[in-house]
Scaffold this motif. Sequence first.
Motif, PDB file in Angstrom:
ATOM      1  N   GLY A 223      50.089  45.824  -5.606  1.00 19.10           N
ATOM      2  CA  GLY A 223      50.273  46.534  -6.868  1.00 19.10           C
ATOM      3  C   GLY A 223      49.027  47.225  -7.357  1.00 19.10           C
ATOM      4  O   GLY A 223      49.104  48.224  -8.065  1.00 19.10           O
ATOM      5  N   ALA A 224      47.862  46.688  -6.992  1.00 18.47           N
ATOM      6  CA  ALA A 224      46.627  47.171  -7.606  1.00 18.47           C
ATOM      7  C   ALA A 224      45.843  48.145  -6.736  1.00 18.47           C
ATOM      8  O   ALA A 224      45.145  49.002  -7.262  1.00 18.47           O
ATOM      9  CB  ALA A 224      45.730  45.980  -7.942  1.00 18.47           C
ATOM     10  N   VAL A 225      45.934  48.038  -5.431  1.00 18.12           N
ATOM     11  CA  VAL A 225      45.019  48.809  -4.590  1.00 18.12           C
ATOM     12  C   VAL A 225      45.765  49.900  -3.806  1.00 18.12           C
ATOM     13  O   VAL A 225      45.663  51.073  -4.148  1.00 18.12           O
ATOM     14  CB  VAL A 225      44.225  47.902  -3.631  1.00 18.12           C
ATOM     15  CG1 VAL A 225      43.142  48.710  -2.910  1.00 18.12           C
ATOM     16  CG2 VAL A 225      43.573  46.760  -4.400  1.00 18.12           C
ATOM     17  N   CYS A 226      46.456  49.543  -2.765  1.00 15.75           N
ATOM     18  CA  CYS A 226      47.099  50.611  -2.001  1.00 15.75           C
ATOM     19  C   CYS A 226      48.433  50.175  -1.414  1.00 15.75           C
ATOM     20  O   CYS A 226      48.678  50.364  -0.217  1.00 15.75           O
ATOM     21  CB  CYS A 226      46.180  51.180  -0.937  1.00 15.75           C
ATOM     22  SG  CYS A 226      45.441  49.995   0.168  1.00 15.75           S
ATOM     23  N   GLY A 227      49.287  49.644  -2.233  1.00  9.53           N
ATOM     24  CA  GLY A 227      50.676  49.433  -1.874  1.00  9.53           C
ATOM     25  C   GLY A 227      50.886  48.553  -0.657  1.00  9.53           C
ATOM     26  O   GLY A 227      50.258  47.512  -0.502  1.00  9.53           O
ATOM     27  N   VAL A 228      51.789  49.007   0.221  1.00 15.68           N
ATOM     28  CA  VAL A 228      52.129  48.215   1.405  1.00 15.68           C
ATOM     29  C   VAL A 228      50.890  48.008   2.276  1.00 15.68           C
ATOM     30  O   VAL A 228      50.679  46.923   2.826  1.00 15.68           O
ATOM     31  CB  VAL A 228      53.250  48.909   2.210  1.00 15.68           C
ATOM     32  CG1 VAL A 228      53.511  48.168   3.510  1.00 15.68           C
ATOM     33  CG2 VAL A 228      54.528  48.983   1.381  1.00 15.68           C
ATOM     34  N   VAL A 247      58.232  39.848   1.321  1.00 17.50           N
ATOM     35  CA  VAL A 247      58.576  39.961  -0.102  1.00 17.50           C
ATOM     36  C   VAL A 247      57.690  41.012  -0.770  1.00 17.50           C
ATOM     37  O   VAL A 247      58.165  41.864  -1.535  1.00 17.50           O
ATOM     38  CB  VAL A 247      58.417  38.593  -0.801  1.00 17.50           C
ATOM     39  CG1 VAL A 247      58.386  38.748  -2.316  1.00 17.50           C
ATOM     40  CG2 VAL A 247      59.560  37.662  -0.389  1.00 17.50           C
ATOM     41  N   ALA A 248      56.398  40.964  -0.466  1.00 15.54           N
ATOM     42  CA  ALA A 248      55.464  41.927  -1.072  1.00 15.54           C
ATOM     43  C   ALA A 248      55.821  43.348  -0.647  1.00 15.54           C
ATOM     44  O   ALA A 248      55.825  44.271  -1.476  1.00 15.54           O
ATOM     45  CB  ALA A 248      54.027  41.587  -0.663  1.00 15.54           C
ATOM     46  N   ILE A 249      56.134  43.533   0.639  1.00 14.06           N
ATOM     47  CA  ILE A 249      56.508  44.879   1.117  1.00 14.06           C
ATOM     48  C   ILE A 249      57.750  45.381   0.378  1.00 14.06           C
ATOM     49  O   ILE A 249      57.791  46.513  -0.117  1.00 14.06           O
ATOM     50  CB  ILE A 249      56.755  44.854   2.646  1.00 14.06           C
ATOM     51  CG1 ILE A 249      55.437  44.648   3.388  1.00 14.06           C
ATOM     52  CG2 ILE A 249      57.428  46.152   3.105  1.00 14.06           C
ATOM     53  CD1 ILE A 249      55.606  44.417   4.890  1.00 14.06           C
ATOM     54  N   SER A 250      58.756  44.517   0.259  1.00 17.40           N
ATOM     55  CA  SER A 250      60.000  44.924  -0.411  1.00 17.40           C
ATOM     56  C   SER A 250      59.732  45.347  -1.852  1.00 17.40           C
ATOM     57  O   SER A 250      60.202  46.407  -2.303  1.00 17.40           O
ATOM     58  CB  SER A 250      61.006  43.767  -0.410  1.00 17.40           C
ATOM     59  OG  SER A 250      61.350  43.411   0.899  1.00 17.40           O
TER      60      SER A 250
ATOM     61  N   ALA B  25      59.740  43.541  12.741  1.00 15.14           N
ATOM     62  CA  ALA B  25      59.730  42.199  12.148  1.00 15.14           C
ATOM     63  C   ALA B  25      59.514  42.231  10.636  1.00 15.14           C
ATOM     64  O   ALA B  25      59.891  41.282   9.941  1.00 15.14           O
ATOM     65  CB  ALA B  25      58.647  41.355  12.799  1.00 15.14           C
ATOM     66  N   LEU B  26      58.897  43.305  10.155  1.00 12.87           N
ATOM     67  CA  LEU B  26      58.601  43.409   8.720  1.00 12.87           C
ATOM     68  C   LEU B  26      59.285  44.667   8.158  1.00 12.87           C
ATOM     69  O   LEU B  26      58.658  45.728   8.036  1.00 12.87           O
ATOM     70  CB  LEU B  26      57.089  43.478   8.482  1.00 12.87           C
ATOM     71  CG  LEU B  26      56.277  42.256   8.932  1.00 12.87           C
ATOM     72  CD1 LEU B  26      54.778  42.533   8.848  1.00 12.87           C
ATOM     73  CD2 LEU B  26      56.626  41.029   8.083  1.00 12.87           C
ATOM     74  N   PRO B  27      60.560  44.572   7.826  1.00 15.21           N
ATOM     75  CA  PRO B  27      61.284  45.750   7.322  1.00 15.21           C
ATOM     76  C   PRO B  27      60.594  46.366   6.104  1.00 15.21           C
ATOM     77  O   PRO B  27      60.144  45.645   5.216  1.00 15.21           O
ATOM     78  CB  PRO B  27      62.653  45.170   6.937  1.00 15.21           C
ATOM     79  CG  PRO B  27      62.794  43.940   7.752  1.00 15.21           C
ATOM     80  CD  PRO B  27      61.412  43.377   7.895  1.00 15.21           C
ATOM     81  N   GLY B  28      60.521  47.673   6.088  1.00 17.24           N
ATOM     82  CA  GLY B  28      59.874  48.371   4.979  1.00 17.24           C
ATOM     83  C   GLY B  28      58.422  48.716   5.270  1.00 17.24           C
ATOM     84  O   GLY B  28      57.842  49.565   4.606  1.00 17.24           O
ATOM     85  N   LEU B  29      57.843  48.058   6.274  1.00 17.34           N
ATOM     86  CA  LEU B  29      56.432  48.319   6.585  1.00 17.34           C
ATOM     87  C   LEU B  29      56.201  49.789   6.916  1.00 17.34           C
ATOM     88  O   LEU B  29      55.216  50.388   6.494  1.00 17.34           O
ATOM     89  CB  LEU B  29      55.988  47.426   7.755  1.00 17.34           C
ATOM     90  CG  LEU B  29      54.590  47.678   8.335  1.00 17.34           C
ATOM     91  CD1 LEU B  29      53.520  47.532   7.265  1.00 17.34           C
ATOM     92  CD2 LEU B  29      54.304  46.705   9.483  1.00 17.34           C
ATOM     93  N   ALA B  30      57.132  50.389   7.677  1.00 13.15           N
ATOM     94  CA  ALA B  30      56.944  51.779   8.100  1.00 13.15           C
ATOM     95  C   ALA B  30      57.356  52.790   7.027  1.00 13.15           C
ATOM     96  O   ALA B  30      57.139  53.981   7.190  1.00 13.15           O
ATOM     97  CB  ALA B  30      57.730  52.046   9.378  1.00 13.15           C
ATOM     98  N   SER B  31      57.947  52.311   5.921  1.00 16.62           N
ATOM     99  CA  SER B  31      58.381  53.252   4.876  1.00 16.62           C
ATOM    100  C   SER B  31      57.190  53.859   4.153  1.00 16.62           C
ATOM    101  O   SER B  31      57.152  55.064   3.922  1.00 16.62           O
ATOM    102  CB  SER B  31      59.265  52.540   3.848  1.00 16.62           C
ATOM    103  OG  SER B  31      60.467  52.156   4.429  1.00 16.62           O
ATOM    104  N   LEU B  32      56.262  53.006   3.745  1.00 11.34           N
ATOM    105  CA  LEU B  32      55.123  53.508   2.987  1.00 11.34           C
ATOM    106  C   LEU B  32      53.796  53.033   3.562  1.00 11.34           C
ATOM    107  O   LEU B  32      52.782  53.008   2.868  1.00 11.34           O
ATOM    108  CB  LEU B  32      55.234  53.079   1.514  1.00 11.34           C
ATOM    109  CG  LEU B  32      56.332  53.785   0.718  1.00 11.34           C
ATOM    110  CD1 LEU B  32      56.464  53.215  -0.673  1.00 11.34           C
ATOM    111  CD2 LEU B  32      56.067  55.288   0.642  1.00 11.34           C
TER     112      LEU B  32
END
Lengths: 465, 68
Positions: A223-228, A247-250, B25-32
């Motif tokens: 949330g604070a630095v650079c997202g995913v 969870v964090a990525i989602s 393995a980590l869905p969403g990783l490649a989105s952003l």
Amino acid sequence: MAEIAQQANGTLVARRSAWSELFRNEDWWAIWIGLALIAAALAGFAAGGSIKWIAVAPQKWSHLADVRTQLAQHWLQYGALFLLWSAAFGAGAAALGIAVSRFLPAFLAIFTVSTLIYFLGLWDQSAHYNLEPPLVALALGLLLANTVGVPRWLSPALRVELFIKTGIVLLGASLPLTLIAWAGPTAIVQAAIVSLVTFGTIYFAATWMGLDRRLAATLGTGGAVCGVSGAIAVGGAVGARKEHVSVAISLVVLWAIAMIFVLPLTARTLGLSTGVAGAWIGTSEFADAAGLAAAQAYGGYAGNVPGIAGTPDAAVTAFTLMKVIGRDMWIGVWAFVLSLIATARWEKTGVQNRTGAAEIWRRFPKFVLGFLVASALVTLVSQGYDYAAYKKEVVPALVAPLQALRTWAFTFAFLSIGLTTRLREFAAFGARPFYAFAIGVVVNVALGFVLSTQVFNGFWDRLGQ
Amino acid sequence: MSTQAAGCCLGCSHFMHEPQKLERALPGLASLSSAYAAVRAEDGLCSVHDRYVAASSRCASYVAAAAA
């Protein structure tokens, strides 16, 4: 990248060539592609020419007949541009292990749809209907990915980061190094304030709710630095559980996509100038690609929406200074410091972390170097020109074609964001991680708004003039 | 230059850090973001501890990966 090798004594070791990193990493490929295009543009300019023939871009139009005319006149240029991008990104994809035979057909589809979106953005009624290309690309991609689905053959070309980082390197060519030196410190100060407060808010909210410290740190950095990117960098540095990284990525992706629409529309309602809005987006968006979509969309309002002051490029410029210089560059420091704290203070996990200060460089987002080199090169070339000559000679022959190429790269990225965001595949998250992150978002957005519109507003307004 | 990783996660059979597998393995990783990004370094997933760990980490469950 590493490879496993067996030594004479039978010990298995993993070898990693530092040189191989230069060709097996998206950051470096963004640099090579971006700087090669800039070098070609500089060579053409030095010879009295320009790459503007191949850096073709749609022009303003009112009726569909105008579009047909443009395509009929410039189809060869669009074909050449496709070949140029195919060669550049195809080489990068191949180095990353993606078969060129799978990449090219998929990229043809991305290029074709991006062309249509680019044209749509140049319709003289697009601003009236909120049809900003970044928002259209994203919404279209999201709609397809979450309804009819995205065919598997399209996946090899959906490289959001490669496209967006290449675009950022190209963006460096339109920002004088003196501007970066002038605005960089302010961006760093504003970003540091917001980053520290946001991280602290999410971390303490999460731990107060009883969540694992490593999850709290992963969420906080996301949330604070650079997202995913921040979430995976810190998740790895502190040894977070796999489900916690998911969870964090989602959460980051969901909030980042919501903010792509919320921030520009709110700023438009409030009538913020492009520079101020770009700074706010740079402070309060979570990911580069998402933030650039929001900032470019807002820049499109300049001159098209009454009451929006500033130049179109000011929003992207302010965003980039705030996000790339103010936040992204520091991810290695965040990861290193948090890994030290995790090792010394947090509960043991059974995994012994041996991270050293070298992690700061290893995790450094290298594409930032390309951005700075691009800026330095064009600044150097422009030094012999006064302002009038710069606008008359340098901009049309050198800077404008690179800006067009940048817009193409960004459009590929925005479309790819939507097409890769399949909500049903995301990890489920409980109420507590959601609330902890949401509290951080509220604080981040409010603090970013105050700093951008009340504290440093004069500074960001000047950027847009 | 090369970095040795004998005994580290990077040389362990329980460690998975190939970018394409990580993105699955980590869905969403490649989105952003991306598993090919510099910020990831060589982090990967440990199937023993079910954690996302740095490649230089160590633990008692280390099992040398088969030579390539």
